[in-house]
Design a protein around this motif. Structure first.
Motif, mmCIF file in Angstrom:
data_model
loop_
_atom_site.group_PDB
_atom_site.id
_atom_site.type_symbol
_atom_site.label_atom_id
_atom_site.label_comp_id
_atom_site.label_asym_id
_atom_site.label_seq_id
_atom_site.Cartn_x
_atom_site.Cartn_y
_atom_site.Cartn_z
ATOM 1 N N GLY A 1 -11.378 -3.995 -0.600
ATOM 2 C CA GLY A 1 -12.415 -4.855 -1.501
ATOM 3 C C GLY A 1 -12.605 -6.269 -1.177
ATOM 4 N N GLU A 2 -12.214 -6.478 0.138
ATOM 5 C CA GLU A 2 -12.176 -8.222 0.363
ATOM 6 C C GLU A 2 -11.778 -9.053 -0.730
ATOM 7 N N TRP A 3 -10.774 -8.386 -1.339
ATOM 8 C CA TRP A 3 -9.912 -9.262 -2.387
ATOM 9 C C TRP A 3 -8.722 -9.825 -1.816
ATOM 10 N N GLU A 4 -8.288 -10.870 -2.522
ATOM 11 C CA GLU A 4 -7.000 -11.573 -1.967
ATOM 12 C C GLU A 4 -5.775 -10.444 -1.778
ATOM 13 N N GLY A 5 -5.511 -10.446 -0.580
ATOM 14 C CA GLY A 5 -4.380 -9.584 -0.289
ATOM 15 C C GLY A 5 -4.596 -8.029 -0.607
ATOM 16 N N GLY A 6 -5.783 -7.767 -0.600
ATOM 17 C CA GLY A 6 -6.116 -6.257 -0.952
ATOM 18 C C GLY A 6 -5.629 -5.982 -2.409
ATOM 19 N N GLY A 7 -5.375 -6.992 -3.068
ATOM 20 C CA GLY A 7 -4.967 -6.329 -4.443
ATOM 21 C C GLY A 7 -3.537 -6.350 -4.655
ATOM 22 N N LEU A 8 -2.893 -6.510 -3.707
ATOM 23 C CA LEU A 8 -1.091 -6.477 -3.723
ATOM 24 C C LEU A 8 -0.866 -8.054 -3.955
ATOM 25 N N PRO A 9 0.105 -7.885 -5.087
ATOM 26 C CA PRO A 9 0.579 -9.263 -5.558
ATOM 27 C C PRO A 9 1.572 -10.106 -4.642
ATOM 28 N N SER A 10 1.069 -11.233 -4.390
ATOM 29 C CA SER A 10 1.800 -12.042 -3.386
ATOM 30 C C SER A 10 3.465 -12.060 -3.461
ATOM 31 N N TRP A 11 3.958 -11.857 -4.609
ATOM 32 C CA TRP A 11 5.418 -12.104 -4.829
ATOM 33 C C TRP A 11 5.953 -10.955 -4.055
ATOM 34 N N LEU A 12 5.449 -9.744 -3.621
ATOM 35 C CA LEU A 12 5.828 -8.620 -2.791
ATOM 36 C C LEU A 12 6.450 -9.473 -1.661
ATOM 37 N N LEU A 13 5.737 -10.425 -1.253
ATOM 38 C CA LEU A 13 6.029 -11.082 0.274
ATOM 39 C C LEU A 13 7.051 -12.029 0.070
ATOM 40 N N ALA A 14 7.768 -12.520 -0.853
ATOM 41 C CA ALA A 14 8.896 -13.073 -1.058
ATOM 42 C C ALA A 14 10.042 -12.280 -0.325
ATOM 43 N N GLU A 15 10.043 -11.162 -0.300
ATOM 44 C CA GLU A 15 11.044 -10.278 0.630
ATOM 45 C C GLU A 15 10.672 -10.356 2.099
ATOM 46 N N ASP B 1 11.426 -9.039 4.953
ATOM 47 C CA ASP B 1 11.070 -7.760 5.681
ATOM 48 C C ASP B 1 10.559 -6.747 5.237
ATOM 49 N N ILE B 2 9.778 -6.815 3.934
ATOM 50 C CA ILE B 2 9.404 -5.673 3.126
ATOM 51 C C ILE B 2 8.090 -5.168 4.007
ATOM 52 N N ARG B 3 8.045 -3.689 3.848
ATOM 53 C CA ARG B 3 6.912 -2.814 4.504
ATOM 54 C C ARG B 3 6.012 -2.585 3.553
ATOM 55 N N LEU B 4 4.711 -3.397 3.495
ATOM 56 C CA LEU B 4 3.701 -2.990 2.361
ATOM 57 C C LEU B 4 3.236 -1.518 2.727
ATOM 58 N N ASP C 1 9.197 2.025 1.926
ATOM 59 C CA ASP C 1 10.213 1.038 1.659
ATOM 60 C C ASP C 1 10.503 0.958 0.332
ATOM 61 N N PRO C 2 11.773 1.425 -0.079
ATOM 62 C CA PRO C 2 12.151 1.624 -1.421
ATOM 63 C C PRO C 2 11.822 0.307 -2.279
ATOM 64 N N ARG C 3 11.746 -0.911 -1.724
ATOM 65 C CA ARG C 3 11.438 -1.951 -2.611
ATOM 66 C C ARG C 3 10.313 -2.061 -2.813
ATOM 67 N N TYR C 4 9.093 -1.638 -1.912
ATOM 68 C CA TYR C 4 7.817 -1.413 -2.369
ATOM 69 C C TYR C 4 7.454 -0.414 -3.384
ATOM 70 N N LEU C 5 8.303 0.663 -3.146
ATOM 71 C CA LEU C 5 7.926 1.871 -3.999
ATOM 72 C C LEU C 5 8.511 1.664 -5.443
ATOM 73 N N THR C 6 9.488 0.844 -5.603
ATOM 74 C CA THR C 6 9.949 0.472 -6.950
ATOM 75 C C THR C 6 9.027 -0.483 -7.460
ATOM 76 N N ALA C 7 8.218 -1.288 -6.822
ATOM 77 C CA ALA C 7 7.415 -2.318 -7.525
ATOM 78 C C ALA C 7 6.169 -1.454 -8.041
ATOM 79 N N VAL C 8 5.550 -0.504 -6.940
ATOM 80 C CA VAL C 8 4.537 0.376 -7.387
ATOM 81 C C VAL C 8 4.467 1.344 -8.424
ATOM 82 N N ASP C 9 5.894 1.873 -8.532
ATOM 83 C CA ASP C 9 6.149 2.825 -9.808
ATOM 84 C C ASP C 9 6.290 1.891 -10.922
#
Length: 584
Positions: A98-112, A114-117, A121-129
């Motif tokens: 949507g031409e939206w900042e980060g595609g809507g994904l919160p920036s705090w995910l990138l504090a990890e 090596d996270i794979r958005l 990636d279990p860290r991403y799935l936990t946050a999504v759920d």
């Protein structure tokens, strides 16, 4: 609301054949006091449905902090859609593009680090759920299965352009179902990506804006039965800084629409009404060169940025009338507009002298920390360290995300831009112990492709003549509020990052457009409401000011100019937008 079903023949609404005539209308890009007006105009164009994304990054700005009120009151938006008799296609992400900042994904995910958005990636799935478990319960009463307007929900967004990890789509679909979503699910992809992005057992739809017949044929080849639907019928496009304002001929777009509807397909206009990337919410693209999106999301849509019908509104309504009933009411007129010329911005305060009234706690670190490590979403970071020796030197910055203004003892010495692949700057250090400052702007996280892993600030080492600079102070400047700035009346025009303030009187609020002729680059606020970014490089040359942010009587305008305002330090409110020259 009636129930939507999908069978081998197409869409059925309460058992009768049905065509979705939908338009994109993102509640988070429109002032909430204007939602009802935009929804009414959608119905008047002949639409029976509206579509909206849901921006995870706004609804959950920090882990566990979930917002759904004010400008993010999605239930209120859904109530208004239902009152207008409109169905809703809900696209909750977690990724929305949507031409939206980060595609809507919160920036705090990138504090990890090596996270794979958008992956398993279990860290991403936990946050999504967790996100879905907070977002969906308040929305369940709005599903059509219990009488609400939401007739279908999308799984992810154009996943085939990113990955072929079907297990991830399966997980997301299962999570939606587990959280109570019992209306039909669908995916959307560009025709070439259908094989990678579709999910067995879920309706596949296609995104395109031209070549309608071959693109529908590609969708039918992939999915032999069921409805044909274009979920993103691109009738316009977005703009980026430094390019032209993109427009698309209304007659040609209407011809493509006619071809699509004649084939029996359903449609969602992208966009019906684009709105605005207020504040710092625009996204960016990076296909080997970083390209930030402008503030306006006008999109050359049937409703322009101020909600006024364009030529496309009438052209599309005429086509729709060939295939479905259209309200007999006339095309809505252009809304009232306001003009105030020569607003004097007489009070100023340099940013570098006021940072401690704006920022959070300064963080001391051996090397620079990224915005995400500082717990920051948008805005700027001020990085400072002391230089050991005087004399000519070469400053090298490993990663600038996205634009760094460089100062020595508070005086500007240069700019490094990611867009221009700039990483080095020759300078002369005036004295031992001189203070090196880098004011780094997040110009918008990448919203498409592998570049979504887009950390901001200084993302690597900084060297002076080949030696690492250490001992940094990192000060977040999110600029979420400007209270406490020590403005003072100044006769001289300040140079360098400076806040300027002025007031103006309004008899009766109405939509208007802020023009900053002669100013260079920065951000603007009216009565504390963040209008967005301006930049003299264009194409956009005005900022939309929604009527609801104004008030009768005295109003306040604040402009953060990062370089130099023109000598008079004045601004104008005009009755028209200037989105820049087109390619024609």
């Amino acid at each position: 609301m009636p129930l939507l079903h999908i069978d081998d023949t197409g869409f059925l609404l309460d058992g009768k054949p049905h065509r979705l005539l939908s338009g994109g209308l993102h509640y988070f890009r429109v002032h909430p006091d204007q939602w009802a007006d935009r929804l009414r105009k959608a119905r008047l164009m002949g639409l029976n449905t509206v579509e909206t994304y849901v921006p995870w990054n706004l609804h959950e700005p920090r882990p566990g902090t979930f917002l759904m009120d004010g400008a993010l009151d999605l239930p209120a938006f859904l109530d208004l859609a239902a009152q207008e008799g409109l169905q809703v296609l809900l696209r909750p992400g977690p990724y929305i593009c949507g031409e939206w900042e980060g595609g809507g994904l919160p920036s705090w995910l990138l504090a990890e680090p090596d996270i794979r958005l958008r992956s398993q990636d279990p860290r991403y799935l936990t946050a999504v759920d967790d996100y879905f478990e907070h977002l969906l319960p308040p929305l369940l009463p709005y599903l059509s299965t219990v009488g609400g307007p939401v007739i279908a929900v999308q799984v992810e967004n154009e996943f085939g352009a990113y990955s072929d990890e079907t297990a991830h789509l399966e997980h997301l679909a299962a999570t939606l179902r587990r959280c109570g979503v019992d209306v039909p699910l669908f995916t959307c992809d560009q025709p070439a990506d259908l094989g990678r992005g579709a999910l067995p057992g879920v309706l596949a739809t296609a995104n395109f804006g031209s070549r309608t017949t071959p693109n529908l044929a590609a969708l039918r080849a992939h999915q032999p039965d069921g409805p044909l639907m274009c979920t993103e019928f691109w009738i316009g496009w977005f703009d980026r800084w430094g390019a032209h304002h993109v427009v698309r001929d209304a007659t040609h777009a209407a011809q493509e629409l006619d071809e699509l509807l004649a084939a029996g397909a359903s449609v969602n206009f992208y966009m019906f009404h684009g709105g605005t990337n207020f504040g710092f919410t625009n996204g960016a693209n990076d296909k080997h060169t970083y390209r930030p999106t402008v503030t306006s999301y006008d999109y050359d849509a049937p409703l322009d940025e101020a909600g006024d019908p364009t030529e496309k509104f009438t052209a599309f309504r005429d086509v729709i009338a060939k295939y479905a009933p259209v309200p007999a009411e006339p095309v809505p007129p252009r809304g009232p507009k306001l003009a105030v010329e020569g607003i004097a911005l007489t009070d100023s305060v340099p940013l570098l002298s006021a940072v401690h009234t704006l920022g959070g706690a300064a963080v001391r670190s051996y090397r620079p920390r990224t915005m995400e490590q500082l717990g920051q979403d948008f805005g700027f970071v001020l990085y400072e360290t002391v230089l050991p020796a005087a004399g000519p030197a070469l400053l090298e910055v490993e990663g600038v995300r996205d634009r760094a203004q460089v100062f020595l003892d508070g005086l500007p010495v240069g700019v490094l831009e990611r867009e221009n692949h700039e990483r080095a700057l020759a300078l002369t250090v005036p004295r031992p112990g001189a203070l090196l400052s880098l004011l780094v702007e997040n110009q918008g996280r990448v919203n498409y492709g592998p570049g979504i892993h887009d950390r901001k600030g200084l993302t690597g080492d900084v060297r002076l003549d080949g030696t690492d600079l250490t001992g940094w102070t990192c000060l977040p400047l999110p600029l979420t509020g400007l209270e406490g700035l020590p403005f003072a009346r100044t006769a001289a025009t300040p140079v360098g990052p400076t806040f300027h303030r002025g007031t103006f009187d309004v008899a009766e609020p109405a939509d208007t457009f802020l023009h900053l002729d002669g100013w260079t680059k920065g951000n603007a606020w009216v009565n504390g409401f963040p209008l967005g970014r301006y930049w003299s490089r264009g194409p956009q040359r005005s900022l939309y000011v929604p009527a609801p942010v104004l008030r009768p009587g005295r109003n306040e305008l604040v402009v953060l100019e990062l370089h130099a305002a023109h000598l008079a330090r004045t601004a104008d409110l005009r009755e028209y937008a200037d989105l820049g020259p087109t390619e024609d």
